[in-house]
Design a protein around this motif. Structure first.
Motif, short mmCIF file in Angstrom:
data_model
loop_
_atom_site.label_atom_id
_atom_site.label_comp_id
_atom_site.label_asym_id
_atom_site.label_seq_id
_atom_site.Cartn_x
_atom_site.Cartn_y
_atom_site.Cartn_z
N GLY A 72 11.16 2.44 30.24
CA GLY A 72 11.18 1.10 30.82
C GLY A 72 10.87 0.04 29.78
O GLY A 72 10.46 0.33 28.66
N ASN A 73 11.03 -1.20 30.20
CA ASN A 73 10.77 -2.36 29.36
C ASN A 73 9.26 -2.63 29.37
O ASN A 73 8.78 -3.58 29.98
CB ASN A 73 11.55 -3.57 29.89
CG ASN A 73 11.49 -4.75 28.96
OD1 ASN A 73 10.68 -5.65 29.13
ND2 ASN A 73 12.34 -4.75 27.96
N GLU A 77 6.92 -2.82 33.56
CA GLU A 77 8.13 -2.67 34.36
C GLU A 77 8.06 -1.40 35.21
O GLU A 77 8.50 -1.38 36.36
CB GLU A 77 9.37 -2.64 33.49
CG GLU A 77 10.65 -2.54 34.33
CD GLU A 77 11.92 -2.32 33.53
OE1 GLU A 77 12.94 -2.93 33.88
OE2 GLU A 77 11.90 -1.51 32.58
N LEU A 78 7.50 -0.35 34.64
CA LEU A 78 7.41 0.91 35.37
C LEU A 78 6.44 0.81 36.54
O LEU A 78 6.67 1.41 37.60
CB LEU A 78 7.01 2.04 34.41
CG LEU A 78 8.03 2.35 33.31
CD1 LEU A 78 7.49 3.44 32.39
CD2 LEU A 78 9.37 2.78 33.90
N ALA A 81 8.39 -0.76 39.22
CA ALA A 81 9.40 0.18 39.72
C ALA A 81 8.77 1.23 40.64
O ALA A 81 9.37 1.62 41.65
CB ALA A 81 10.10 0.86 38.55
N GLU A 231 14.50 4.49 38.93
CA GLU A 231 15.62 4.10 38.07
C GLU A 231 16.56 3.14 38.80
O GLU A 231 17.12 2.22 38.20
CB GLU A 231 16.39 5.34 37.62
CG GLU A 231 17.42 5.06 36.56
CD GLU A 231 17.95 6.32 35.91
OE1 GLU A 231 18.58 6.20 34.84
OE2 GLU A 231 17.74 7.42 36.47
N THR A 234 15.24 -0.51 38.47
CA THR A 234 15.11 -1.14 37.16
C THR A 234 16.46 -1.70 36.74
O THR A 234 17.51 -1.24 37.20
CB THR A 234 14.61 -0.14 36.10
OG1 THR A 234 15.50 0.99 36.06
CG2 THR A 234 13.21 0.34 36.42
N GLN A 235 16.42 -2.69 35.88
CA GLN A 235 17.65 -3.32 35.44
C GLN A 235 18.42 -2.39 34.50
O GLN A 235 17.82 -1.64 33.73
CB GLN A 235 17.34 -4.63 34.70
CG GLN A 235 16.73 -5.70 35.57
CD GLN A 235 17.70 -6.17 36.64
OE1 GLN A 235 18.86 -6.41 36.37
NE2 GLN A 235 17.20 -6.30 37.85
N ASN A 238 17.74 -1.93 30.31
CA ASN A 238 16.40 -2.54 30.28
C ASN A 238 15.64 -2.23 28.99
O ASN A 238 14.65 -2.89 28.69
CB ASN A 238 15.58 -2.09 31.49
CG ASN A 238 15.43 -0.57 31.56
OD1 ASN A 238 16.29 0.16 31.08
ND2 ASN A 238 14.36 -0.10 32.15
#
Length: 345
Positions: A72-73, A77-78, A81, A231, A234-235, A238
């Motif tokens: 992840g970023n 971010e995680l 998510a 997943e 998320t973008q 990412n």
């Protein structure tokens, strides 16, 4: 001035030394810098959307099957998510702890319950916490080691927490972003992933390799359905090309990591002794930062001296007077002690 909610606010102050961010004191490894520089030639192409090479190397490094890894970023971010993937009705967060868990929790309408760790216990979790884990809880955030306190969860207690959460069908997120700076092993180094499908481990390259500006985190979980849902929220793309190549280079830096660990173990002892001699109440941190109590305006006293420390008063469960400082190179740590001596005199 805007309220400080994170370390590293060098943009609002003229700072000589930043002790508010806890990263490897040796700075970015040269090979990682070279990899990032070389990655610029590839930036006219999209990054690998699957992070395939990076996941392969992370898996080999930690002995984790590739299908159980998600990048992840950054770790933040995680966390978000995970909340989207679990869709919890109730989240438990022991405090004081990293504000990012609260921020992640706020992306949903979930009830957030803060379990206040007590100063008399050194802000450590005790077995009494197990009673907070009932059937109405869906998600638990744990930091190991704790940020900002720096203590780790006792191994037997952590296992009891994860066992009870498995029994109560609670997903446990264990933030191990600072764990390599302690002498402890990761949860999935001592426990089988298959036995704990309810546990998600989150780590990051940020601290260990001194690259917070790159944004690169990763997570481990044996529940494939949870990883698929994470997943899905998320973008795409990412993790940038720069981040992926930096991560690949960083995983080869084993000597650099051990050198940083040994320095921190040595300097942490020295700093705690000197800070205690200045009359500060110093807590027994096991990580690459030191948590302590001092005058309420200590942050403001240090800034004009060019020193930025972390004011921890915005952490839930803490009041004014609690601070955190990173463990850095010896000459830098000497400068901190010198300034603390001046402003406390």
């Amino acid at each position: 001035m805007r309220p400080v909610i994170h370390g590293g606010d060098i943009y609002q102050n003229e700072i000589e030394l930043d002790f508010s961010v806890n990263i490897n004191p040796f700075g970015i490894p040269e090979k990682v810098k070279e990899a990032m520089q070389e990655s610029l030639e590839l930036c006219e192409h999209y990054p690998d959307i699957h992070h395939a090479k990076l996941i392969e190397k992370i898996g080999a490094y930690y002995h984790i099957p590739e299908e159980h890894i998600l990048c992840g970023n950054g770790a933040s971010e995680l966390f978000v998510a995970i909340v989207h993937a679990i869709k919890p009705g109730k989240i438990v967060i022991p405090v004081p702890s990293f504000y990012g868990y609260e921020k992640a929790a706020n992306v949903t309408e979930a009830e957030v319950s803060y379990y206040e760790m007590k100063e008399r216990d050194g802000f450590c979790l005790t077995e009494a916490f197990l009673q907070e884990l009932q059937e109405d809880v869906d998600l638990l955030f744990l930091a190991n080691p704790n940020n900002p306190v720096g203590n780790t969860i006792e191994d037997v207690l952590l296992e009891k927490i994860c066992d009870r959460c498995r029994e109560k069908k609670i997903t446990v997120v264990i933030d191990e972003c600072f764990l390599e700076f302690t002498r402890k092993k990761g949860f999935f180094e001592t426990h089988s992933m298959q036995e704990y499908p309810n546990v998600i481990i989150v780590k990051a390259f940020t601290k260990l390799y001194a690259i917070p500006g790159v944004r690169l985190g990763y997570g481990f979980c044996s529940d494939s359905k949870v990883l698929e849902r994470m997943e899905a929220v998320t973008q795409p793309w990412n993790v940038s090309t720069v981040a992926q190549l930096a991560g690949l280079a960083a995983l080869k830096e084993t000597e650099y990591v051990e050198k940083g660990r040994l320095l921190i173990f040595r300097e942490s002892v020295w700093m705690k002794e000197r800070m205690a001699q200045l009359g500060l109440k110093v807590y027994p941190s096991e990580a690459n930062y030191i948590f302590f109590h001092g005058p309420a305006d200590l942050f403001e006293r240090c800034v004009p001296k060019g020193i930025l420390i972390r004011n921890c008063s915005n952490y839930p469960g803490l009041e004014k007077g609690y601070f955190r400082v990173a463990v850095k190179l010896h000459e830098q740590n000497e400068k901190l002690i010198q300034v603390l001596n001046e402003v406390l005199g």
